[in-house]
Each structure stands twice: as structure tokens, then as C-alpha cells.
Design a protein around this motif. Structure first.
Motif, short mmCIF file in Angstrom:
data_model
loop_
_atom_site.label_atom_id
_atom_site.label_comp_id
_atom_site.label_asym_id
_atom_site.label_seq_id
_atom_site.Cartn_x
_atom_site.Cartn_y
_atom_site.Cartn_z
N ASN A 1 33.37 -20.50 -38.95
CA ASN A 1 33.69 -21.92 -38.84
C ASN A 1 33.26 -22.67 -40.10
O ASN A 1 33.91 -23.65 -40.50
CB ASN A 1 33.01 -22.53 -37.61
CG ASN A 1 33.91 -22.50 -36.39
OD1 ASN A 1 35.07 -22.89 -36.45
ND2 ASN A 1 33.37 -22.02 -35.29
N GLY A 2 32.16 -22.23 -40.71
CA GLY A 2 31.73 -22.83 -41.96
C GLY A 2 32.78 -22.67 -43.05
O GLY A 2 33.00 -23.58 -43.87
N ASP A 3 33.45 -21.52 -43.06
CA ASP A 3 34.52 -21.29 -44.02
C ASP A 3 35.71 -22.22 -43.75
O ASP A 3 36.32 -22.76 -44.67
CB ASP A 3 34.98 -19.83 -43.99
CG ASP A 3 33.91 -18.88 -44.46
OD1 ASP A 3 33.06 -19.29 -45.27
OD2 ASP A 3 33.91 -17.72 -44.01
N LEU A 4 36.04 -22.37 -42.46
CA LEU A 4 37.11 -23.29 -42.07
C LEU A 4 36.80 -24.71 -42.55
O LEU A 4 37.64 -25.39 -43.15
CB LEU A 4 37.29 -23.27 -40.56
CG LEU A 4 38.13 -24.40 -39.95
CD1 LEU A 4 39.57 -24.32 -40.42
CD2 LEU A 4 38.04 -24.37 -38.43
N ILE B 1 42.57 -27.33 -48.50
CA ILE B 1 43.47 -26.19 -48.68
C ILE B 1 43.57 -25.38 -47.39
O ILE B 1 42.70 -25.47 -46.52
CB ILE B 1 42.99 -25.27 -49.84
CG1 ILE B 1 41.63 -24.63 -49.53
CG2 ILE B 1 42.93 -26.07 -51.15
CD1 ILE B 1 41.18 -23.62 -50.57
N PRO B 2 44.64 -24.59 -47.22
CA PRO B 2 44.81 -23.80 -46.00
C PRO B 2 43.72 -22.75 -45.83
O PRO B 2 43.19 -22.21 -46.81
CB PRO B 2 46.18 -23.13 -46.21
CG PRO B 2 46.87 -23.97 -47.22
CD PRO B 2 45.80 -24.49 -48.12
N PHE B 3 43.41 -22.44 -44.56
CA PHE B 3 42.39 -21.45 -44.23
C PHE B 3 43.03 -20.25 -43.55
O PHE B 3 43.77 -20.39 -42.58
CB PHE B 3 41.35 -22.07 -43.30
CG PHE B 3 40.32 -21.09 -42.79
CD1 PHE B 3 39.40 -20.52 -43.65
CD2 PHE B 3 40.29 -20.73 -41.44
CE1 PHE B 3 38.46 -19.62 -43.19
CE2 PHE B 3 39.35 -19.83 -40.97
CZ PHE B 3 38.43 -19.27 -41.85
N ILE B 4 42.72 -19.06 -44.06
CA ILE B 4 43.15 -17.79 -43.47
C ILE B 4 41.93 -17.14 -42.83
O ILE B 4 40.93 -16.88 -43.50
CB ILE B 4 43.74 -16.83 -44.53
CG1 ILE B 4 44.77 -17.56 -45.40
CG2 ILE B 4 44.33 -15.60 -43.85
CD1 ILE B 4 45.95 -18.09 -44.66
N TYR B 5 42.00 -16.88 -41.54
CA TYR B 5 40.87 -16.37 -40.77
C TYR B 5 40.82 -14.84 -40.77
O TYR B 5 41.75 -14.19 -40.31
CB TYR B 5 40.96 -16.90 -39.34
CG TYR B 5 39.96 -16.37 -38.36
CD1 TYR B 5 38.65 -16.05 -38.74
CD2 TYR B 5 40.30 -16.22 -37.01
CE1 TYR B 5 37.74 -15.57 -37.82
CE2 TYR B 5 39.39 -15.76 -36.07
CZ TYR B 5 38.11 -15.42 -36.48
OH TYR B 5 37.20 -14.96 -35.56
N ALA B 6 39.73 -14.28 -41.29
CA ALA B 6 39.49 -12.83 -41.25
C ALA B 6 38.81 -12.50 -39.92
O ALA B 6 37.59 -12.61 -39.79
CB ALA B 6 38.62 -12.42 -42.43
#
Length: 205
Positions: free
Chosen positions: A164-167, A175-180
């Protein structure tokens, strides 16, 4: 899209084996009666270093915690440069292919020298144009992403991470977020998601 900015822990590798060794060595040296495990770090990977210490050492004196953090940064970097971490499946092959079509970057919540240790042991620095972390800048992850964008004049980047911190950092940078999904976190909002690292090829190629 002209570029891909990656998180490191939980996205490109799992460094917990070396990290646990480093922390427990430093805790012992500083006479802190606590032994940490890999599971302890599953919930702290990707957090700012100060947040990690609050989570793992909530009852330890602040001055001792500061000494532990300073020492651990150095020991971690040495351990990781000598033994590396566990790369996720096909990381190098995917990075090699992606780097032929996009500029690649890393922004991680880590100390200065940590990303360099990742590069040194695994030989992957050749695929990345630039990197940043709060250990060098003192900035949040979101502001470090913005710094990378500005410094390299990126027009249409995306951020790949696992927490969630990355999001929130990607949202802060706009910028868009891609979830690993294979990483350490659980995220419910994202532009796209991948179950394996190599699925990025199908998404971006």
C-alpha cells in the motif's frame, strides 16, 4: 509509456535471509535481548527504516534503537553485497527484455548503499538508468519517484510495487501503479496486477 520505475523489496527480490542475519548480529552486539525472524520482516519490508524500528523494537530505548539502525544499515549492505538476496523468478531475463524498450529505474525505501549492494551482487545495475532512496535524499518514496521523473525528464512512467505504501507513493507522484501480487503486501487498488514477474512482459510488450 516511456519508463518503468520498480520498487525493490518484494518486487525484484526477497532479501530477508541476509537482513535477519544483519539485524540479529547488531541486536546481539548492542545487548538487546531480542531475536528476529524472517516472518517479522514480511510485515516491515518496504517501510521507511524508522517505521521498521518502531514495529520491531517498540520497547527499546530510543538511543539504543538509533545505534541499532545505524549499525544495521552498514551490516546489511555488507551482507547483501557478499551474499545477495533471492531474486524472483526470471527477473534478469525480464529486465533485459524490458530494458531494450523502456528506461528502467528503482525507487526503494532503504538506506544508502542498499540498492548498490543489489547491483553489486546480482550484476543488474546495467539494466537501470537511475535509482533513488531516502538514505540519500531524506525524501519520502513518493517524492523520490517525483525526483527520478524530473531528473530524467520522464513523460509517461509507471511504478511497480507490492505494498500500500507503494500505491500511495505512485499516487503522490501522479503515475499509474502496477501491483506485484507475489510480494509482501496486500493492495486492493491498482491499475494492473501481476501474479509473477514475467507477466510484465505480456503487459508491456
Amino acid at each position: 509509456m516511456d519508463s518503468i520505475i520498480f520498487d525493490l523489496d518484494g518486487t525484484l527480490w526477497d532479501s530477508r535471509d541476509a537482513v535477519v542475519l544483519a539485524w540479529n548480529k547488531v541486536l546481539s552486539q548492542n545487548k538487546v535481548n531480542k531475536e528476529l525472524t524472517r516472518d517479522d520482516f514480511k510485515r516491515t519490508m518496504g517501510l521507511p527504516f524508522e517505521e521498521v524500528s518502531k514495529t520491531l523494537l517498540p520497547d527499546v530505548d530510543k538511543e539504543v534503537v538509533k545505534k541499532v539502525l545505524d549499525d544495521t544499515c552498514e551490516v546489511e549492505n555488507v551482507y547483501l553485497s557478499e551474499q545477495g538476496g533471492l531474486l524472483y523468478d526470471d527477473v534478469e531475463d525480464v529486465l533485459k527484455t524490458l530494458s531494450q524498450h523502456y528506461e528502467l529505474y528503482i525507487v526503494s525505501n532503504c538506506q544508502d548503499g542498499y540498492i548498490e549492494a543489489f547491483y553489486q551482487y546480482h550484476g543488474l545495475g546495467k539494466y537501470f538508468f537511475d535509482y533513488e532512496n531516502p538514505g540519500r535524499t531524506g525524501l519520502s518514496k513518493g517524492d523520490n519517484i517525483k525526483l527520478i521523473i524530473e531528473r530524467n525528464q520522464l513523460l509517461n512512467p509507471v511504478y511497480v510495487g507490492d505494498t500500500n505504501g507503494d500505491l500511495q507513493a505512485a499516487e503522490h507522484a501522479g503515475i499509474p501503479f502496477i501491483y506485484a501480487k507475489y510480494g509482501f503486501g496486500e493492495v486492493t487498488e491498482y491499475e494492473h496486477a501481476v501474479d509473477r514477474f514475467d507477466e510484465l512482459l505480456g503487459m508491456f510488450m
